[in-house]
Design an enzyme around this catalytic site. Structure first.
Site, PDB file in Angstrom:
ATOM      1  N   ILE A 165       3.422  16.516  10.319  1.00  0.00           N
ATOM      2  CA  ILE A 165       4.575  17.235   9.776  1.00  0.00           C
ATOM      3  C   ILE A 165       4.198  18.674   9.430  1.00  0.00           C
ATOM      4  O   ILE A 165       4.948  19.612   9.724  1.00  0.00           O
ATOM      5  CB  ILE A 165       5.158  16.486   8.562  1.00  0.00           C
ATOM      6  CG1 ILE A 165       5.733  15.139   9.021  1.00  0.00           C
ATOM      7  CG2 ILE A 165       6.230  17.309   7.867  1.00  0.00           C
ATOM      8  CD1 ILE A 165       6.189  14.225   7.891  1.00  0.00           C
ATOM      9  N   ARG A 245       5.284  14.444  -1.304  1.00  0.00           N
ATOM     10  CA  ARG A 245       5.508  13.428  -2.321  1.00  0.00           C
ATOM     11  C   ARG A 245       5.605  14.120  -3.675  1.00  0.00           C
ATOM     12  O   ARG A 245       4.842  15.044  -3.965  1.00  0.00           O
ATOM     13  CB  ARG A 245       4.351  12.414  -2.355  1.00  0.00           C
ATOM     14  CG  ARG A 245       4.373  11.422  -1.210  1.00  0.00           C
ATOM     15  CD  ARG A 245       5.484  10.391  -1.356  1.00  0.00           C
ATOM     16  NE  ARG A 245       5.560   9.508  -0.204  1.00  0.00           N
ATOM     17  CZ  ARG A 245       6.307   9.739   0.867  1.00  0.00           C
ATOM     18  NH1 ARG A 245       7.043  10.837   0.948  1.00  0.00           N
ATOM     19  NH2 ARG A 245       6.342   8.870   1.857  1.00  0.00           N
ATOM     20  N   GLU A 274      12.326   9.592  -8.665  1.00  0.00           N
ATOM     21  CA  GLU A 274      13.462   9.765  -7.767  1.00  0.00           C
ATOM     22  C   GLU A 274      14.430   8.614  -8.020  1.00  0.00           C
ATOM     23  O   GLU A 274      14.014   7.464  -7.946  1.00  0.00           O
ATOM     24  CB  GLU A 274      13.005   9.763  -6.304  1.00  0.00           C
ATOM     25  CG  GLU A 274      12.170  10.982  -5.957  1.00  0.00           C
ATOM     26  CD  GLU A 274      11.745  11.035  -4.491  1.00  0.00           C
ATOM     27  OE1 GLU A 274      12.108  10.111  -3.718  1.00  0.00           O
ATOM     28  OE2 GLU A 274      11.058  11.992  -4.118  1.00  0.00           O
ATOM     29  N   HIS A 293      15.591  14.054  -1.550  1.00  0.00           N
ATOM     30  CA  HIS A 293      14.687  13.397  -0.590  1.00  0.00           C
ATOM     31  C   HIS A 293      15.413  13.061   0.718  1.00  0.00           C
ATOM     32  O   HIS A 293      15.547  11.891   1.087  1.00  0.00           O
ATOM     33  CB  HIS A 293      14.055  12.138  -1.201  1.00  0.00           C
ATOM     34  CG  HIS A 293      12.787  11.730  -0.500  1.00  0.00           C
ATOM     35  ND1 HIS A 293      11.800  11.005  -1.106  1.00  0.00           N
ATOM     36  CD2 HIS A 293      12.347  11.952   0.766  1.00  0.00           C
ATOM     37  CE1 HIS A 293      10.810  10.779  -0.248  1.00  0.00           C
ATOM     38  NE2 HIS A 293      11.124  11.354   0.897  1.00  0.00           N
ATOM     39  N   ILE A 294      15.848  14.098   1.406  1.00  0.00           N
ATOM     40  CA  ILE A 294      16.626  13.919   2.645  1.00  0.00           C
ATOM     41  C   ILE A 294      15.885  14.447   3.873  1.00  0.00           C
ATOM     42  O   ILE A 294      16.486  14.769   4.888  1.00  0.00           O
ATOM     43  CB  ILE A 294      18.022  14.590   2.543  1.00  0.00           C
ATOM     44  CG1 ILE A 294      17.895  16.063   2.099  1.00  0.00           C
ATOM     45  CG2 ILE A 294      18.918  13.811   1.585  1.00  0.00           C
ATOM     46  CD1 ILE A 294      19.210  16.833   2.147  1.00  0.00           C
TER      47      ILE A 294
END
Length: 328
Positions: A165, A245, A274, A293-294
């Site tokens: 990523i 995270r 979350e 958190h999308i």
């Protein structure tokens, strides 16, 4: 292998996209029971649902520990998580019991990288503030310094964790005219040459970067990595972005850094906990953009994740290869 004619029980801790359900329902191998909701399964229902299960398909929000494994019993042979992260799984306990684990790496790389770039731009160019000003009547005449932010052209970007990523984020940022791409981590990466990445110590990255993007895994070494000392070493004009995270960041220290002007702004797609409580101090700050958190939330990516987690589950049930098995 299952005995002839007997379906193996699997428990799903949430509704998943149809792409995954279709694979499970047509396989003829398992009997699916699920927590039929978009909301997380309550702990008591999870412990009840896993009883006697051969397979478990779970989410990142489900804590799979010894208690859950004990509740499942000796039949459990596969845990398939609909996520690339696995810090919600008690891997020592799972390994002890000889249970296999499937996860969903790679398939969410592009979506998460796109979202991270969007979050970085929204934070640096103050887009949420701009939208709010239009809605509340704050937009009057043009002003030379009104809602000014920071641009990527000619900047130094630091990426903490140049894995799949992190690399995808770097590749998307470079065309904006980034001058230097710094990265830190355990080791230098050969693929960093594609983005002219410079492997530097973390302190160097923090002090020299105009934009810092956190893209590392959550490990004992990275937990609380971004703390008071970290933020005090950043430029006052620097932008901090985290899509890895939440626990990598000490949020109290981040709040202090933002409120005091120690750093310019922060964009977070992940928090601790979350969801973040609506009265959390970070949500009072204009220079902090928080998303729920999308990172992987595109229709196609979630469908592909569901299909992969279903195939991992079937591989584990049948004792065959999984498309994405976690080795630990």
């Amino acid at each position: 292998m299952q005995t002839a004619g007997k379906l193996m029980k699997v428990f799903l801790t949430r509704r998943i996209p149809q792409e995954g359900m279709k694979i499970l329902s047509t396989a003829g191998v398992c009997e699916v029971s699920l927590w039929d909701s978009d909301e997380p399964v309550p702990r008591a229902e999870l412990l009840k649902g896993v009883q006697g299960a051969h397979g478990l398909l779970c989410m990142l929000s489900d804590k799979i520990d010894a208690e859950v494994l004990d509740a499942a019993g000796p039949n459990l042979k596969i845990i398939s998580t609909l996520s690339v992260g696995f810090d919600h799984l008690a891997l020592d306990e799972i390994k002890k019991r000889g249970i296999r684990v499937g996860y969903t790496p790679d398939v969410l790389t592009d979506a998460t990288a796109e979202l991270t770039v969007a979050l970085l731009l929204a934070t640096a160019r103050r887009l949420p503030e701009g939208v709010e000003e239009v809605k509340n009547g704050g937009w009057s005449s043009w002003k030379p310094l009104w809602l000014c932010g920071y641009g990527l052209s000619g900047s130094t970007v630091g990426v903490i964790g140049l894995g799949r990523i992190g690399m995808a984020i770097a590749q998307r940022l470079m065309p904006f005219g980034v001058k230097r791409l710094l990265y830190s981590g355990r080791t230098a990466k050969a693929h960093a040459a594609e983005v002219n990445g410079e492997f530097v110590p973390l302190d160097t990255l923090v002090s020299e970067s105009d934009f810092i993007v956190v893209s590392c895994s959550l490990t004992p070494e990275t937990q609380g990595l971004c703390d008071r000392a970290f933020f005090s070493n950043m430029k006052k004009t620097a932008i901090f972005v985290n899509s890895s995270r939440g626990a990598v960041v000490n949020q109290e220290d981040l709040y202090e850094a933002l409120a005091s002007g120690q750093i310019a702004a922060a964009g977070l797609d992940v928090t601790t906990p979350e969801p973040l409580p609506t009265n959390h101090p970070l949500l009072t700050l204009k220079n902090c953009v928080v998303l729920p958190h999308i990172g992987s939330a595109t229709y196609s990516t979630r469908g592909i994740m569901a299909a992969l987690s279903a195939r991992n589950l079937l591989g584990g049930l049948q004792g065959t290869d999984m498309p994405s098995e976690l080795t630990f």
